[in-house]
Scaffold this motif. Structure first.
Motif, PDB file in Angstrom:
ATOM      1  N   GLU A 131     -28.724  34.770  -7.976  1.00 18.08           N
ATOM      2  CA  GLU A 131     -27.325  34.599  -7.574  1.00 18.08           C
ATOM      3  C   GLU A 131     -26.405  34.492  -8.786  1.00 18.08           C
ATOM      4  N   SER A 132     -26.853  33.760  -9.804  1.00 14.69           N
ATOM      5  CA  SER A 132     -26.057  33.603 -11.015  1.00 14.69           C
ATOM      6  C   SER A 132     -25.898  34.934 -11.746  1.00 14.69           C
ATOM      7  N   ALA A 133     -26.995  35.683 -11.845  1.00 11.22           N
ATOM      8  CA  ALA A 133     -26.953  36.984 -12.521  1.00 11.22           C
ATOM      9  C   ALA A 133     -26.020  37.941 -11.789  1.00 11.22           C
ATOM     10  N   TYR A 134     -26.059  37.901 -10.463  1.00 16.63           N
ATOM     11  CA  TYR A 134     -25.194  38.780  -9.671  1.00 16.63           C
ATOM     12  C   TYR A 134     -23.724  38.403  -9.853  1.00 16.63           C
ATOM     13  N   THR A 135     -23.437  37.113  -9.855  1.00 14.33           N
ATOM     14  CA  THR A 135     -22.057  36.653 -10.043  1.00 14.33           C
ATOM     15  C   THR A 135     -21.514  37.118 -11.387  1.00 14.33           C
ATOM     16  N   GLU A 136     -22.323  36.984 -12.432  1.00 10.12           N
ATOM     17  CA  GLU A 136     -21.912  37.452 -13.755  1.00 10.12           C
ATOM     18  C   GLU A 136     -21.660  38.953 -13.741  1.00 10.12           C
TER      19      GLU A 136
END
Length: 240
Positions: free
Chosen positions: A135-140
């Motif tokens: 989720e964090s990688a996608y948000t970035e």
């Protein structure tokens, strides 16, 4: 839990779709485990799995996932790194999260310098941690930000440079005479050339000559560069 707004506030595209995730892992059980975890997680969409680097590239080109979990070692020691590097050229919008058995700094450093990796995970990580990482990688990725990966790349690069400097420093250290070591000790104590000459009870010209030899050994132009390097490497204790 990662939640989505009903519409994208940055556009008129309407409802947001789930994060498309692919898995590249050569161990059958782990590949199945990661795939089932993604399939069962609300907000994520599993789009396929691969067992080799070549299969991973083909899968990514065919399905265009947002995020790919990529095993670093598949057919060969760095099969995942090579595949990720190819994807960084073919599909730069795909975020890569590397999977590794061990937290091997050397391998992880190389992975980050060769591709557009977003993060890395040890395979034994809990499912919740893996989901958060995705989720964090996608948000970035969506915001054009890579704060986590940039920080990691920067830190790995710094550690690598420090390691290289330390190895070179130790090589120079082995070539220093006792007199040169004592001069460095006095330089670290912020003594001037004239004061060093008085302490060592020699002519100033002698100290200047010894310092010139020191500078040549270190490949530097000023004594403050030698002092700065020693403080940077945190090895001043060697001269105590």
């Amino acid at each position: 839990m990662f939640t989505y707004p009903s519409t994208d506030p940055m556009s008129n595209r309407g409802p947001l779709r789930p994060i498309k995730v692919a898995v590249a892992e050569d161990h059958d059980i782990l590949r199945q485990d990661f795939s089932e975890m993604i399939e069962n997680q609300p907000g994520l969409e599993w789009v396929g799995a691969a067992a080799t680097g070549n299969e991973a590239v083909e899968l990514a080109q065919r399905q265009e996932p947002d995020i790919m979990l990529m095993d670093i070692e598949m057919e060969t020691h760095q099969d995942g790194i090579e595949a990720a590097n190819r994807l960084s050229l073919l599909r730069p919008n795909i975020g890569i999260i590397f999977l590794t058995v061990h937290e091997d700094e050397e391998t992880i450093y190389k992975a980050y310098t060769l591709s557009n990796a977003r993060d890395y995970l040890v395979k034994s990580a809990e499912h919740d941690e893996i989901i958060r990482c995705i989720e964090s990688a996608y948000t970035e990725q969506q915001h054009g930000s890579s704060s986590m990966s940039s920080k990691l790349k920067s830190e790995f690069s710094r550690l690598k440079q420090t390691e290289s400097k330390l190895i070179r420093f130790m090589g120079i250290l082995s070539q220093l005479t006792q007199a040169e070591r004592e001069i460095i000790k006095l330089l670290l104590a912020e003594n001037k050339v004239e004061h060093i000459a008085r302490i060592r009870m020699v002519e100033t010209v002698t100290i200047k000559s010894q310092i010139n030899t020191l500078l040549k050994k270190f490949g530097m132009k000023r004594t403050r560069e030698i002092v700065g390097l020693i403080h940077e490497l945190n090895v001043a204790f060697i001269f105590e």
